[in-house]
Write an enzyme that holds these catalytic residues in place. Structure first.
Site, short mmCIF file in Angstrom:
data_model
loop_
_atom_site.label_atom_id
_atom_site.label_comp_id
_atom_site.label_asym_id
_atom_site.label_seq_id
_atom_site.Cartn_x
_atom_site.Cartn_y
_atom_site.Cartn_z
N ASN A 10 0.86 -1.19 0.00
CA ASN A 10 0.00 0.00 0.00
C ASN A 10 0.90 1.24 0.00
O ASN A 10 1.50 1.58 1.02
CB ASN A 10 -0.90 -0.03 1.24
CG ASN A 10 -1.80 1.19 1.32
OD1 ASN A 10 -1.94 1.95 0.36
ND2 ASN A 10 -2.41 1.40 2.48
N LYS A 12 0.04 4.27 -0.23
CA LYS A 12 -0.62 5.44 0.40
C LYS A 12 -0.41 6.67 -0.50
O LYS A 12 -0.50 6.53 -1.72
CB LYS A 12 -0.11 5.63 1.83
CG LYS A 12 -0.27 4.34 2.65
CD LYS A 12 -0.05 4.51 4.12
CE LYS A 12 -0.21 3.17 4.81
NZ LYS A 12 -0.08 3.27 6.27
N HIS A 95 -9.38 0.68 5.30
CA HIS A 95 -8.08 0.91 5.93
C HIS A 95 -8.26 1.84 7.12
O HIS A 95 -9.11 2.74 7.12
CB HIS A 95 -7.10 1.53 4.92
CG HIS A 95 -5.69 1.54 5.40
ND1 HIS A 95 -5.22 2.50 6.27
CD2 HIS A 95 -4.65 0.70 5.17
CE1 HIS A 95 -3.94 2.26 6.53
NE2 HIS A 95 -3.58 1.17 5.89
N GLU A 97 -6.76 4.33 8.14
CA GLU A 97 -6.67 5.76 7.84
C GLU A 97 -7.99 6.28 7.26
O GLU A 97 -8.38 7.42 7.51
CB GLU A 97 -5.50 6.02 6.89
CG GLU A 97 -4.16 5.85 7.59
CD GLU A 97 -3.01 5.48 6.66
OE1 GLU A 97 -3.17 5.60 5.43
OE2 GLU A 97 -1.95 5.08 7.18
N GLU A 167 -4.91 -5.24 10.67
CA GLU A 167 -3.92 -4.18 10.88
C GLU A 167 -4.14 -3.54 12.24
O GLU A 167 -5.03 -2.69 12.39
CB GLU A 167 -4.08 -3.11 9.79
CG GLU A 167 -3.77 -3.62 8.40
CD GLU A 167 -3.43 -2.46 7.47
OE1 GLU A 167 -2.37 -2.52 6.84
OE2 GLU A 167 -4.20 -1.50 7.40
N GLY A 173 2.89 2.27 10.86
CA GLY A 173 3.78 3.42 10.72
C GLY A 173 4.45 3.85 12.01
O GLY A 173 5.07 4.91 12.07
N SER A 213 3.70 -2.35 10.27
CA SER A 213 5.16 -2.19 10.30
C SER A 213 5.90 -3.48 9.96
O SER A 213 6.88 -3.85 10.61
CB SER A 213 5.61 -1.64 11.66
OG SER A 213 5.06 -0.35 11.89
#
Length: 251
Positions: A10, A12, A95, A97, A167, A173, A213
Site C-alpha cells: 500500500n 498510500k 483501511h 486511515e 492491521e 507506521g 510495520s
C-alpha cells in the site's frame, strides 16, 4: 487446504513524483519474485493506469479506495465500475486511515465492499484495533464488530473474492509490531469468528494477512505463523526490502 500466500504493497499518498514511481517499479520488474505468492501493489489513484501499463504482468494493481455508487455527483471519488473498466482487479477498503481520518464507519465499508464485489472487484478488507482497545483487551471484539457489518451484506460465495487484512492501528507506521504470538492470536480469532458467522469452509479458505510495520527483519518469522497468510505492507513497500517481504516464504 493450502491458502496462497499474499503480499500487498500500500503506497498510500506516495511516491511524491513520477520518477520515484518509475524507480519503484524498476526494482520490482527486475527482481526475482516468489511465483507461489500473489503480489498486489496499490498506488495513488492518479498512478493506477500508468503503473499498470509498466509493471510486470505477475504483479496485480489495486486501488486504495472506491465509492459505493456507480456514477454521479460525487466529486473526488472513483466508482467500482470505473476500476473494472480500467482493468484494475483489486481495491483496498476499510483501511484504518479511512476509518480514522475520513470517518468511514463499518457500515460504509460494508456498503463499499458490497458494491465492489457486485462489479467483480476483489477486496482487501482492512480491520484492526487502536492501542486503547488493545490495552482494554478488546481486540477480538473490535475486529468482529468491523467484520460483522460486512458479513451482513455478503453471501457465502462472495468470500472467495476477499482477503482480510488485520492491521493493529497502534502498529501502523509506528515501528511497533505485534509479537508473533499477538498476530497469530488475532488471526486465529478472526478465523474462528468466520467459522461461526459464515462457515467453516469460508474460514478455512479465506486469506488473513497481517499489516503493521512489516519489514525485511520481521517478515520471515511472521510468515511461519499458521494463520498468517501474507502481509499488507506500508512504508517498506516503497523500499527495495519489499522484494524480501514478497519472498519471505521462500526457503
Amino acid at each position: 487446504m493450502t491458502r496462497q500466500f499474499f503480499v500487498g504493497g500500500n503506497f498510500k499518498m506516495n511516491p511524491a513524483t513520477r520518477e520515484a514511481k518509475q524507480a519503484l517499479v524498476k526494482v520490482l520488474n527486475d527482481a526475482e519474485l516468489d511465483q507461489n505468492t500473489e503480489v498486489v501493489v496499490a498506488p495513488p489513484s492518479l498512478y493506477l493506469i500508468p503503473l499498470q501499463e509498466i509493471i510486470r504482468k505477475d504483479v496485480k494493481v489495486a486501488a486504495q479506495n472506491c465509492y459505493y455508487k456507480d456514477s454521479g455527483a460525487f466529486t473526488g471519488e472513483i466508482s467500482p465500475g470505473q476500476l473494472v473498466d480500467s482493468k484494475i482487479p483489486y481495491v483496498i477498503l476499510g483501511h484504518s486511515e479511512r476509518r480514522t481520518l475520513f470517518h468511514e464507519t463499518s457500515e460504509i465499508v460494508a456498503q463499499k465492499t458490497r458494491a465492489a464485489l457486485d462489479k467483480g472487484l476483489s477486496v482487501i478488507l482492512c480491520i484492526g484495533e487502536t492501542l486503547n482497545e488493545r490495552e482494554a483487551g478488546e481486540t477480538a471484539k473490535v475486529c468482529q464488530a468491523q467484520l460483522e457489518a460486512v458479513v451482513k451484506v455478503l453471501k457465502e460465495s462472495d468470500w472467495s473474492k476477499i482477503v482480510i487484512a488485520y492491521e493493529p492501528v497502534w502498529a501502523i507506521g509506528t515501528g511497533k509490531v505485534a509479537t508473533p504470538q499477538q498476530a497469530q492470536e488475532a488471526h486465529a480469532d478472526i478465523r474462528s469468528y468466520l467459522t461461526k458467522a459464515v462457515s467453516s469452509s469460508v474460514a478455512e479458505a479465506t486469506r488473513i494477512i497481517y499489516g503493521g510495520s512489516v519489514n525485511a527483519a520481521n517478515c520471515k518469522e511472521l510468515s511461519k505463523l499458521p494463520d498468517v497468510d501474507g502481509f499488507l505492507v506500508g512504508g517498506a513497500s516503497l523500499k527495495p526490502e519489499f522484494v524480501q517481504i514478497v519472498n519471505s516464504k521462500k526457503e
